[in-house]
Motif scaffolding. Sequence first.
Motif, PDB file in Angstrom:
ATOM      1  N   SER A 282      14.122   0.180  28.695  1.00 26.33           N
ATOM      2  CA  SER A 282      13.937   1.581  28.291  1.00 26.33           C
ATOM      3  C   SER A 282      13.117   2.345  29.322  1.00 26.33           C
ATOM      4  O   SER A 282      13.352   3.528  29.561  1.00 26.33           O
ATOM      5  CB  SER A 282      13.276   1.659  26.911  1.00 26.33           C
ATOM      6  N   LYS A 283      12.170   1.645  29.977  1.00 25.32           N
ATOM      7  CA  LYS A 283      11.354   2.300  31.006  1.00 25.32           C
ATOM      8  C   LYS A 283      12.217   2.661  32.223  1.00 25.32           C
ATOM      9  O   LYS A 283      12.120   3.768  32.766  1.00 25.32           O
ATOM     10  CB  LYS A 283      10.203   1.388  31.417  1.00 25.32           C
TER      11      LYS A 283
ATOM     12  N   TYR B 176      14.291   4.792  20.785  1.00 30.09           N
ATOM     13  CA  TYR B 176      13.730   5.627  21.853  1.00 30.09           C
ATOM     14  C   TYR B 176      14.776   5.856  22.952  1.00 30.09           C
ATOM     15  O   TYR B 176      14.929   6.971  23.470  1.00 30.09           O
ATOM     16  CB  TYR B 176      12.484   4.965  22.440  1.00 30.09           C
ATOM     17  N   THR B 177      15.513   4.809  23.308  1.00 29.18           N
ATOM     18  CA  THR B 177      16.524   4.913  24.353  1.00 29.18           C
ATOM     19  C   THR B 177      17.670   5.823  23.920  1.00 29.18           C
ATOM     20  O   THR B 177      18.153   6.661  24.692  1.00 29.18           O
ATOM     21  CB  THR B 177      17.059   3.513  24.712  1.00 29.18           C
ATOM     22  N   TRP B 178      18.125   5.672  22.668  1.00 25.21           N
ATOM     23  CA  TRP B 178      19.169   6.573  22.145  1.00 25.21           C
ATOM     24  C   TRP B 178      18.697   8.022  22.216  1.00 25.21           C
ATOM     25  O   TRP B 178      19.427   8.916  22.665  1.00 25.21           O
ATOM     26  CB  TRP B 178      19.512   6.210  20.701  1.00 25.21           C
ATOM     27  N   ASN B 179      17.479   8.287  21.764  1.00 21.89           N
ATOM     28  CA  ASN B 179      16.939   9.648  21.762  1.00 21.89           C
ATOM     29  C   ASN B 179      16.824  10.216  23.175  1.00 21.89           C
ATOM     30  O   ASN B 179      17.066  11.409  23.409  1.00 21.89           O
ATOM     31  CB  ASN B 179      15.565   9.671  21.093  1.00 21.89           C
ATOM     32  N   THR B 180      16.442   9.344  24.109  1.00 29.01           N
ATOM     33  CA  THR B 180      16.293   9.794  25.496  1.00 29.01           C
ATOM     34  C   THR B 180      17.633  10.257  26.066  1.00 29.01           C
ATOM     35  O   THR B 180      17.705  11.286  26.753  1.00 29.01           O
ATOM     36  CB  THR B 180      15.707   8.663  26.367  1.00 29.01           C
ATOM     37  N   LEU B 181      18.699   9.517  25.778  1.00 28.90           N
ATOM     38  CA  LEU B 181      20.023   9.917  26.270  1.00 28.90           C
ATOM     39  C   LEU B 181      20.506  11.195  25.582  1.00 28.90           C
ATOM     40  O   LEU B 181      21.074  12.085  26.229  1.00 28.90           O
ATOM     41  CB  LEU B 181      21.026   8.784  26.056  1.00 28.90           C
ATOM     42  N   ILE B 182      20.264  11.303  24.283  1.00 23.00           N
ATOM     43  CA  ILE B 182      20.629  12.530  23.547  1.00 23.00           C
ATOM     44  C   ILE B 182      19.870  13.719  24.130  1.00 23.00           C
ATOM     45  O   ILE B 182      20.434  14.799  24.348  1.00 23.00           O
ATOM     46  CB  ILE B 182      20.316  12.366  22.044  1.00 23.00           C
TER      47      ILE B 182
ATOM     48  N   LEU C  34      26.745  10.422  17.358  1.00 28.81           N
ATOM     49  CA  LEU C  34      27.742   9.786  16.488  1.00 28.81           C
ATOM     50  C   LEU C  34      27.909   8.310  16.836  1.00 28.81           C
ATOM     51  O   LEU C  34      28.082   7.460  15.948  1.00 28.81           O
ATOM     52  CB  LEU C  34      29.087  10.517  16.620  1.00 28.81           C
ATOM     53  N   LEU C  35      27.835   8.000  18.136  1.00 26.59           N
ATOM     54  CA  LEU C  35      27.914   6.609  18.580  1.00 26.59           C
ATOM     55  C   LEU C  35      26.737   5.805  18.040  1.00 26.59           C
ATOM     56  O   LEU C  35      26.883   4.652  17.608  1.00 26.59           O
ATOM     57  CB  LEU C  35      27.936   6.570  20.115  1.00 26.59           C
ATOM     58  N   MET C  36      25.564   6.423  18.045  1.00 24.62           N
ATOM     59  CA  MET C  36      24.361   5.769  17.523  1.00 24.62           C
ATOM     60  C   MET C  36      24.512   5.452  16.035  1.00 24.62           C
ATOM     61  O   MET C  36      24.157   4.354  15.574  1.00 24.62           O
ATOM     62  CB  MET C  36      23.143   6.674  17.747  1.00 24.62           C
ATOM     63  N   LEU C  37      25.055   6.394  15.279  1.00 32.16           N
ATOM     64  CA  LEU C  37      25.241   6.172  13.840  1.00 32.16           C
ATOM     65  C   LEU C  37      26.231   5.036  13.576  1.00 32.16           C
ATOM     66  O   LEU C  37      26.086   4.282  12.616  1.00 32.16           O
ATOM     67  CB  LEU C  37      25.739   7.453  13.175  1.00 32.16           C
ATOM     68  N   CYS C  38      27.254   4.926  14.452  1.00 33.08           N
ATOM     69  CA  CYS C  38      28.302   3.926  14.228  1.00 33.08           C
ATOM     70  C   CYS C  38      27.935   2.540  14.764  1.00 33.08           C
ATOM     71  O   CYS C  38      28.309   1.521  14.170  1.00 33.08           O
ATOM     72  CB  CYS C  38      29.608   4.387  14.887  1.00 33.08           C
ATOM     73  N   GLU C  39      27.212   2.476  15.897  1.00 31.95           N
ATOM     74  CA  GLU C  39      27.034   1.205  16.600  1.00 31.95           C
ATOM     75  C   GLU C  39      25.605   0.684  16.621  1.00 31.95           C
ATOM     76  O   GLU C  39      25.338  -0.345  17.226  1.00 31.95           O
ATOM     77  CB  GLU C  39      27.547   1.345  18.044  1.00 31.95           C
TER      78      GLU C  39
END
Length: 731
Positions: A64-65, A94-100, A117-122
Motif C-alpha cells: 500500500s505504501k 486504504y488501497t481501494w480508497n487511494t485508487l478511487i 463497484l469492483l470493490m463491492l463485488c471483489e
Amino acid sequence: METLSTPLVSLPIQANPEAPTVKNDNRNRLVLSLIDRCISLKQLKEVHAYMLRTGLFFDAYSASKLFTASTLSQFSSLEYARKVFDEIPEPNLYTWNTLIRAYSWSPEPSESVKIFLLMLCESPYFPNKFTFPFLIKAATKLSRLGLGQVFHGLVVKSSFADDVFILNSLIHFYASCGDLDFAYRVFVWIGEKDVVLWNSMISGFVQGRCFDKALELFREMEAENVKPNAVTMVGVLSACTKMKDLEFGRWIRSYIKQNGIKMDLTLSNAMLDMYVKCGSVEDAKKLFDKMEEKDIVSWTTMIDGYAKLGEYDVAKSFLDAVPRQETATWNTLISAYDQNGKPQEALASFHQLQLSKNAKPDELTFVSTLSSCAQLGAMDVGEWIHANIKKQRMKLNCHLTTSLIDMYSKCGNLEKALNVFHSVERRDVFVWSSMIAGLAMHGRGRAAIDLFFRMHEAKVKPNAVTFTNVLCACSHSGLVEEGRMFFNQMEPVYGVVPGVKHYACMVDILGRAGLLEEAVEFIEKMPITPSASVWGALLGACKIHENVELAEQACSRLLELEPENDGALVLLSNIYAKTGKWDNVSELRKRMRVSGLQKERGWSSMEVNGTLHKFLAADNSHPLSKEIYSKLDEIVAKLKSSGHVTNKSLLLQLVDEEDMKEQALNLHSEKLAIAFGLISTSPSQPIRIVKNLRVCGDCHTVAKLISKLYDKEILLRDRYRFHHFSGGNCS
C-alpha cells in the motif's frame, strides 16, 4: 541527490520470494524509506522491482505504501498505479480508497465509480467515511446528479450521515450540479456548522448566480457567531464582483480590517478583481501597491483593468514591469486588444510575445490572435498559427477549431475553413455554428441550411447563435420561405426563444425580398421592444427598394434609440441622393454639422506576405503610394474606355465640404487597396480585402469590371458580407 540504484544493489536479495518479510525488519524499513526518497517514476520502479524479488511487495502495508507513491506523488502515473494495484493479491480498504481518490482527481473520474463497484463485488470491504467524499467528487466532476444522489442515499443508509466532510462534499456536489435547493436543504439539516460548511454554501450560491442569497447567508453566519475566514471573504467578494457593487466591496475591505482577517494572496487578488470589475482601477492600484506578495494573477488583473478602460499604455507598462513575463500576462493584453476593437495592436503584441524568452504562445494566445486575424483579414498570420498548432501537435479542441474556421471564413478562404471542419471528429455547437456562419457570409445559403440539418442528424442541439447564422444565410441568399420556417420552429421545435438578433434577421430577410409591408407588420407584432438593429435592417431594405417614406420612419425610430448613430443618417442621405432629393441631403448634412456628428471614416486593409496594409480614402501615406496611384490612373483609363461612368449621386455623401475631395469615388479606400493588390500579388493570387463599412455601389461595380479587365479574382469583405468578384461577376 543520490540515485537509488546504488543502495538497492547493496541490499541482500532474499532467495525465496514467498518468505515472510517480517523476518528482517531493519531491511524492510530501509526499503520502505527508499519509497519516500524517490523523486522519479524510474526510481520508484527500481524499488518496486526489488520488493517483488524479495517478497516484500506481498506484505499488505508495504504494497500500500508503494501504491500510494505511484498514485499520489508528484511524479505519479495512474497507468502504472493501476498495474501495481492489479498485482496486489488482497488490496486493503486504504488501497481501494487511494485508487478511487486518484481517479476522482483525474480526467477520467468515471473510473472512480468503476473501481468502487469492483470493490463491492471483489473485496470484503464496505465503503467508509473516506470513500464517499471521493465518490461524490467524481460525481461532481461528471455533473451526474442521479449518480451523486445514489451515493447520498448510501451515506444516509450507512453510519456516516453526520460526517462533516461528507456533508460538505454533498453541498458542493448539489451546488455544482445546479440543484441549489437541495444543497441548501443539506446545509440546513446539519446541526452544528463550522466555517467550512458556511463557506461551501456561500460559494454554492455564488456559483449558482444567487448573489443576494450568498450575502444573506454571510449575514446569517455573523448572527450565528461563526467567525468568517479568508475563504469566506473570497466568496463574499465574488458575489459583490458579480453584482458590480463597489460600495459594498469597499465595506468588505473595512470589515476585513476590523475583524483581523489576514489578507493573504488569494484574498488580495479577489479584492483586486472586485475593484477592477466594479470600475475602480484607482482602488485596485492602491491595494496593488500595498501588497507585499504578488503573483501572476495580481499582475494580469491590473493589466486587464487598465486595458478595458482603454488605457493601453498603462496596461503595457504593467506588462513590462512584471518580474517574469509569462504567457498569461501576454494573453491578458492580447485578449483585451482583440475584444476592444484593436486587432492590429493584438497582432503586434502577439509578435512581441514570440520574441519573449520566458513565454510562448498557448491555446488561449492562438484563440485571441486568430480572432484578430479574422477581423483584419490577416490570413498569413492565421495560417502560420495553424501550422504552428500542427507542429506542436496541439490537440484541435473545439475552441481552436471554431477560431480557425472563423479566421479562414472571414479571410475569404472558405475551402480551408471546410477542410478544418471536416478534419476534426468532435464538433460542438460552436464548431457547427461557426461553419454555418462561414457558408452564410459567402452567400452559400443552401449549403448552410444543409449543414444545419447535418448538425441535427449528429444530435447536436442548436443554440441562439446557430439560428442567427442560419437566418443570416437565408437573408444573404434570398431564402424567404426557409427563413420563415426556421424562425417559426425555433421555440416550439428546438426550445430556443427568439431574441432581438433573430427578429432583426427576419426583418432583413423580408425587407431584402421587397416585402416591406410584411416587415413592418412583423415589427409591430414583436413581443419584445424593437432594437436599433431591427430598425437598421428595415432602413437598409428601404435603401434597396428606394422607399423614402418608410426610410424616414425607420431612421427616426433608430435615432430615438441611438441618437449618435451617424450610420443611420448617412444611409438615409444615400436614399435621398439615390432618389434625387438633394434638398433633403443638404438638410441632413446641416443637421450632422450642428449636432457634431461625423461620418465614420472608411478604411480597407489587405495582407501581403504577412504584412498588413491599411488604406484610407485618398491615402498617400503608403511607401508605394506613387505606384498605387499610377496603377489607379491606369484602371480609371481602362474603365473609361470600357464605358464605365461614375455614379454622380454618390458624390453627395454626408460629409463636410473640405472632406469632399477625400471622398471622391476614384479615391475610395477599397479602390486603393485593389490597385495595391494588382501591383503586389502574382497573377494567380487572389486579392483579399477587408472594408470596415458597407462597400458603395460604384466601388462594387468597379470591382466587377476590374476582375474582368485584369482577369483577377477579388474577395472583398465589407461590414455585412463577402463579395466574390470574378470574370466581371459578383457572387
